[in-house]
Design an enzyme around this catalytic site. Structure first.
Site, PDB file in Angstrom:
ATOM      1  N   GLU A  38       4.190   4.128  -0.356  1.00 31.60           N
ATOM      2  CA  GLU A  38       3.641   5.423  -0.767  1.00 31.60           C
ATOM      3  C   GLU A  38       4.627   6.558  -0.530  1.00 31.60           C
ATOM      4  O   GLU A  38       4.729   7.474  -1.355  1.00 31.60           O
ATOM      5  CB  GLU A  38       2.323   5.679  -0.035  1.00 31.60           C
ATOM      6  CG  GLU A  38       1.198   4.777  -0.509  1.00 31.60           C
ATOM      7  CD  GLU A  38      -0.096   5.000   0.247  1.00 31.60           C
ATOM      8  OE1 GLU A  38      -0.116   5.862   1.162  1.00 31.60           O
ATOM      9  OE2 GLU A  38      -1.090   4.316  -0.059  1.00 31.60           O
TER      10      GLU A  38
ATOM     11  N   HIS B  49      -5.654   7.365  -5.059  1.00 33.76           N
ATOM     12  CA  HIS B  49      -6.679   6.744  -4.221  1.00 33.76           C
ATOM     13  C   HIS B  49      -8.062   6.749  -4.893  1.00 33.76           C
ATOM     14  O   HIS B  49      -9.034   6.297  -4.292  1.00 33.76           O
ATOM     15  CB  HIS B  49      -6.776   7.479  -2.871  1.00 33.76           C
ATOM     16  CG  HIS B  49      -5.573   7.282  -2.002  1.00 33.76           C
ATOM     17  ND1 HIS B  49      -4.380   7.942  -2.221  1.00 33.76           N
ATOM     18  CD2 HIS B  49      -5.362   6.496  -0.910  1.00 33.76           C
ATOM     19  CE1 HIS B  49      -3.500   7.581  -1.300  1.00 33.76           C
ATOM     20  NE2 HIS B  49      -4.068   6.708  -0.499  1.00 33.76           N
TER      21      HIS B  49
END
Length: 313
Positions: A166, A200
């Site tokens: 990430e 997300h």
């Protein structure tokens, strides 16, 4: 500042970031939806498959970013430097951001300390052993716990794979693109977490489907998660822009994943709230001094467009 002029257009930078966000999420479902592979036989195999997908996505984003950015040198050290992957100022990039991040968790750390001391006292009273024996037993128990945790696939997801992939995609790749697209550093710090939080959103369907939550409850859970990712993403982006070093947000990301949400209040333990407030005040006071760009870089002028720390002087 050298090459301070805009090297990319803002639309190109935005489209590139959106494309990397969509690819990062889409590839997680590629094994079953595109490759038609059978479902994993266990949760461990499922996570390993996702680890591979995240690694492929990160590698592809790094290559894609290198093609879009106006990089003129093909040297490996130069290319790594674009992404904040550097061998200099390592201890500063690890210790200073880690100390700063710890301040946000002062309440959590105080609570953990209280529980640890109480547990140690309880074991000592039950066993009736000398102090040194009790300490030795506690250390051996901690060592065994860490060994079992290290073999847990969730440990690798939360503390290794997720932070590394990430941060590579949503900090090391996207921030240089946005800076070279002409976005100001402050705008990048609040814009980049938007992509990070959107990545997300896929968790909503997973929570809704697997845990049998209602759509409203699933939305509330994911909404809380998105709010947290936006706040953390802004902090991680701030660290990357200020330091120019990927290790800074990486260690902060791993630590936050380990600690979870900060503890603000515990009944009958007012010292935890005092520690939290003191930690947040200290964090606010030290945020800029402890992330001064000159602490992490030999020079902060004559920089390329993707090195945002130059504009903080």
């Amino acid at each position: 500042m050298e090459e301070n002029k805009v090297s990319l257009s803002k639309p190109v930078a935005m489209i590139a970031c959106i494309a990397m966000t969509l690819f990062y999420v889409a590839i997680l479902y590629a094994p079953t939806l595109i490759l038609r592979l059978p479902p994993p036989q266990s949760f461990k195999n499922f996570m390993i498959r996702r680890f591979i997908c995240a690694a492929i996505s990160s590698f592809a984003s790094v290559i894609f970013c290198a093609l879009v950015l106006p990089i003129r040198s093909g040297e490996a050290s130069y290319l790594f430097g674009v992404y904040g992957i550097r061998s200099d100022h390592i201890w500063q990039a690890v210790l200073f951001p880690l100390f700063l991040t710890n301040l946000m968790y002062a309440g959590s750390l105080m609570l953990k300390s209280i529980l640890l001391v109480n547990k140690w006292k309880e074991h000592r009273n039950q066993d009736g052993r000398p102090l040194l024996c009790s300490i030795k037993s506690t250390l051996l128990s901690f060592s065994d716990q860490m060994s079992s945790v290290a073999s847990n696939v969730l440990f690798w997801r939360n503390l290794v794979v997720a932070p590394l992939t990430e941060e590579l995609v949503f900090r090391a790749c996207m921030i240089p693109l946005l800076l070279c697209g002409g976005f100001k550093a402050y705008n990048v710090i609040f814009l980049c977490p938007t992509f990070f939080s959107l990545a997300h959103l896929n968790h909503m369907m997973e929570i809704y489907g697997r845990h049998n939550y209602s759509l409203v409850k699933a939305s509330m859970v994911v909404g809380l998660q998105l709010g947290y990712t936006v706040i953390f993403g802004s902090y991680a982006s701030f660290l990357f822009v200020r330091t120019g070093n990927l290790i800074a947000p990486l260690v902060a990301h791993a630590f936050c994943n380990y600690m979870g949400l900060p503890v603000l209040f515990v009944p009958r333990k007012g010292i935890v709230s005092v520690a939290f407030v003191a930690g947040m005040i200290s964090f606010a006071l030290l945020l800029f001094p402890i992330t001064r760009p000159d602490l992490y870089n030999d020079r902060t002028n004559n920089c390329r467009c993707w090195q945002g720390y130059c504009s903080w002087n």
